[in-house]
Design an enzyme around this catalytic site. Structure first.
Site, PDB file in Angstrom:
ATOM      1  N   TYR A 137       0.740  -1.302   0.018  1.00 14.46           N
ATOM      2  CA  TYR A 137      -0.020   0.023  -0.063  1.00 14.46           C
ATOM      3  C   TYR A 137       0.976   1.419   0.033  1.00 14.46           C
ATOM      4  O   TYR A 137       0.361   2.430  -0.565  1.00 14.46           O
ATOM      5  CB  TYR A 137      -0.920  -0.090   1.164  1.00 14.46           C
ATOM      6  CG  TYR A 137      -2.296  -0.520   1.125  1.00 14.46           C
ATOM      7  CD1 TYR A 137      -2.565  -1.929   0.504  1.00 14.46           C
ATOM      8  CD2 TYR A 137      -3.483   0.249   1.099  1.00 14.46           C
ATOM      9  CE1 TYR A 137      -3.763  -2.292   0.346  1.00 14.46           C
ATOM     10  CE2 TYR A 137      -4.610  -0.189   1.009  1.00 14.46           C
ATOM     11  CZ  TYR A 137      -4.834  -1.554   0.644  1.00 14.46           C
ATOM     12  OH  TYR A 137      -5.995  -1.881   0.429  1.00 14.46           O
ATOM     13  N   LYS A 192       2.089 -15.132   2.558  1.00  6.06           N
ATOM     14  CA  LYS A 192       2.108 -15.834   1.229  1.00  6.06           C
ATOM     15  C   LYS A 192       3.797 -16.292   1.097  1.00  6.06           C
ATOM     16  O   LYS A 192       4.356 -16.088   0.301  1.00  6.06           O
ATOM     17  CB  LYS A 192       1.869 -14.943   0.150  1.00  6.06           C
ATOM     18  CG  LYS A 192       1.703 -15.731  -1.394  1.00  6.06           C
ATOM     19  CD  LYS A 192       0.557 -16.988  -1.582  1.00  6.06           C
ATOM     20  CE  LYS A 192       0.706 -17.622  -2.894  1.00  6.06           C
ATOM     21  NZ  LYS A 192      -0.071 -18.525  -2.841  1.00  6.06           N
ATOM     22  N   ASP A 224      -4.324 -17.771   0.035  1.00 10.99           N
ATOM     23  CA  ASP A 224      -5.342 -18.279  -0.660  1.00 10.99           C
ATOM     24  C   ASP A 224      -5.893 -19.521   0.050  1.00 10.99           C
ATOM     25  O   ASP A 224      -7.252 -19.461  -0.243  1.00 10.99           O
ATOM     26  CB  ASP A 224      -4.407 -18.858  -2.203  1.00 10.99           C
ATOM     27  CG  ASP A 224      -3.352 -19.910  -1.746  1.00 10.99           C
ATOM     28  OD1 ASP A 224      -2.856 -19.687  -0.655  1.00 10.99           O
ATOM     29  OD2 ASP A 224      -3.067 -20.607  -2.686  1.00 10.99           O
ATOM     30  N   ASP A 248      -6.977  -6.412   3.826  1.00  8.53           N
ATOM     31  CA  ASP A 248      -7.956  -5.847   2.915  1.00  8.53           C
ATOM     32  C   ASP A 248      -8.993  -6.722   2.303  1.00  8.53           C
ATOM     33  O   ASP A 248     -10.049  -6.504   2.605  1.00  8.53           O
ATOM     34  CB  ASP A 248      -7.324  -4.730   1.832  1.00  8.53           C
ATOM     35  CG  ASP A 248      -8.336  -4.223   1.019  1.00  8.53           C
ATOM     36  OD1 ASP A 248      -9.392  -3.531   1.743  1.00  8.53           O
ATOM     37  OD2 ASP A 248      -8.353  -3.952  -0.049  1.00  8.53           O
ATOM     38  N   ASP A 252     -12.865  -8.155   3.875  1.00 11.24           N
ATOM     39  CA  ASP A 252     -14.251  -8.103   2.995  1.00 11.24           C
ATOM     40  C   ASP A 252     -14.830  -9.147   3.040  1.00 11.24           C
ATOM     41  O   ASP A 252     -16.071  -9.226   3.179  1.00 11.24           O
ATOM     42  CB  ASP A 252     -14.016  -7.370   1.672  1.00 11.24           C
ATOM     43  CG  ASP A 252     -14.071  -5.898   1.900  1.00 11.24           C
ATOM     44  OD1 ASP A 252     -14.204  -5.212   2.718  1.00 11.24           O
ATOM     45  OD2 ASP A 252     -14.378  -5.569   0.566  1.00 11.24           O
TER      46      ASP A 252
HETATM   47  C1  IPM Z   1     -10.537  -0.554   3.471  1.00 14.90           C
HETATM   48  C2  IPM Z   1     -10.806   0.239   2.020  1.00 14.90           C
HETATM   49  C3  IPM Z   1      -9.582   0.921   1.752  1.00 14.90           C
HETATM   50  C4  IPM Z   1      -8.197   0.152   1.870  1.00 14.90           C
HETATM   51  C5  IPM Z   1      -9.393   1.936   0.536  1.00 14.90           C
HETATM   52  C6  IPM Z   1     -10.716   2.845   0.517  1.00 14.90           C
HETATM   53  C7  IPM Z   1      -8.545   2.667   0.425  1.00 14.90           C
HETATM   54  O1  IPM Z   1     -11.059  -0.846   0.993  1.00 14.90           O
HETATM   55  O2  IPM Z   1     -10.669   0.303   4.493  1.00 14.90           O
HETATM   56  O3  IPM Z   1     -10.291  -1.987   3.418  1.00 14.90           O
HETATM   57  O4  IPM Z   1      -7.987  -0.511   0.725  1.00 14.90           O
HETATM   58  O5  IPM Z   1      -7.478  -0.090   2.924  1.00 14.90           O
HETATM   59 MG    MG Z   2     -11.242  -2.883   1.805  1.00 19.13          MG
END
Ligand code: IPM
Ligand code: MG
Length: 358
Positions: A137, A192, A224, A248, A252
């Site tokens: 990042y 990884k 993975d 990240d 999700d």
């Molecule tokens: C998160 C989001 C952010 C990230 C974006 C909005 C930059 O996806 O907080 O997970 O990738 O960290």
């Molecule tokens: Mg995110």
């Protein structure tokens, strides 16, 4: 001493959901000072930058930041430095918010919201500890360059750099081991290492730090496989620690296991417990301004704020109990609505939480 809290609503539904969290924070009767400032696309429109100096200063001088969400398609064509996402990345970096705590909890009242079978997810309670200020990042160099040799010589090439310094891995390891100590004492580090040098180094440091936490059982998993195990048998996990990029993606995935991303809070902390608190979901421009978004993730983020940055765990418990109570009453915003429940708007959900606060 009065606590200073910066409120950065941002874009899209960020405005509506932070409004409800502010109502809740105000109703607690604490000695707090709330200051609002623009961030993201809203700040770009006002000041020509997603994280204007005045907003950054306010954030730096606050004990905690309540953050809504940033982003809207209309900013997609801007140069990267002016895009709304740069605000959150800039805040993380400027305040050294390296420890991101993302719980994924399945509320028993919402057991049917998951796309997985109830027996696979019932009782799910995972904590993802994501490193937030390093990795690909922020790694330098990055950009677009001309390839100097090899089969693609003379072509343009996009590139980024993945790296982790020992201090960065150690400090997130300590956060994760300490979180695991307070839970079921199981920590899974995701990397990884079969392919990436950065990951092998990460794993080696995790093993070194583990020696200081003999009561915690450390395991390792390739990312993975972790993505697969999260949908196959998510309850095998308790605390997961991982780098910025993998975190990240996996956070999700973990959030969606619960079927109700509109319910999940998050905390991003630095070494002095200054923190940024935001819902795990985004700005949802498609439903912005309609008073239908779920404010509970943001309200629960304010509970995390009370617990981690303001040392007011009792007040955090009050908010969390109120959330349980409104779910018990059958109140649901559209995202978690099911037949038989009472559908409520964003502000009605806020009203219900205020009423349920004991
Ligand atoms: C998160 C989001 C952010 C990230 C974006 C909005 C930059 O996806 O907080 O997970 O990738 O960290
Ligand atoms: Mg995110």
């Amino acid at each position: 001493m009065s606590h200073k809290i910066a409120v950065l609503p941002g874009d899209g539904i960020g405005v509506e959901i932070t409004e409800q969290a502010v109502r809740v924070l105000t109703a607690l009767g604490l000695d707090i000072e709330l200051n609002t400032a623009p961030v993201g696309g809203a700040a770009y429109d006002l000041h020509g930058h997603p994280l204007p100096p005045s907003t950054l200063e306010l954030a730096k001088n606050s004990s905690a930041i309540l953050f809504g969400a940033v982003g809207d398609w209309k900013y997609d064509k801007l140069a990267r430095e002016f895009r709304p996402e740069q605000a959150i990345l800039g805040l993380r970096k400027a305040l050294s918010l390296f420890a991101n705590l993302r719980p994924a909890i399945l509320y028993p009242q919402l057991a049917n919201a998951s796309s997985l079978k109830p027996e696979v997810v019932s009782g799910l309670d995972i904590l993802i500890v994501r490193e937030l200020t390093g990795d690909i990042y922020f790694g330098q160099p990055r950009g677009v360059r001309e390839v100097e040799s090899g089969p693609y010589k003379g072509e343009r090439q996009g590139y980024d750099t993945m790296h982790y310094a020992e201090t960065e891995v150690r400090r997130i390891a300590h956060v994760a081991f300490q979180a695991a100590q307070k839970r079921s004492k199981k920590l899974c580090s995701v990397d990884k290492a079969n392919v990436l040098e950065t990951s092998q180094f990460w794993r080696d440091i995790m093993i070194t730090v583990a020696a200081e936490y003999p009561d915690v059982e450390l395991s390792h998993m390739y990312v993975d496989n972790a993505a697969m195990q999260l949908v196959r048998a998510p309850k095998e996990f308790d605390v997961i620690v991982t780098g910025n990029l993998f975190g990240d993606i996996l956070s999700d995935e973990a959030a969606m296991l619960t079927g109700s991303i509109g319910m999940l809070p998050s905390a991003s902390l630095n070494a002095s417990n200054q923190g940024l608190y935001e819902p795990s979901h985004g700005s949802a421009p498609d439903i912005a301004g309609q008073n239908i978004a779920n404010p509970l993730a943001t309200i629960l983020s304010s509970a995390m704020m009370l617990r981690y940055s303001l040392q007011e765990a009792g007040q955090a418990d009050r908010i969390e109990a109120a959330v349980q109570a409104v779910l018990e009453q059958g109140l649901r915003t559209a995202d978690i609505y099911e037949a038989g429940a009472t559908k409520v708007s964003t502000s009605e959900m806020g009203d219900a939480i205020l009423k349920a606060l004991k």
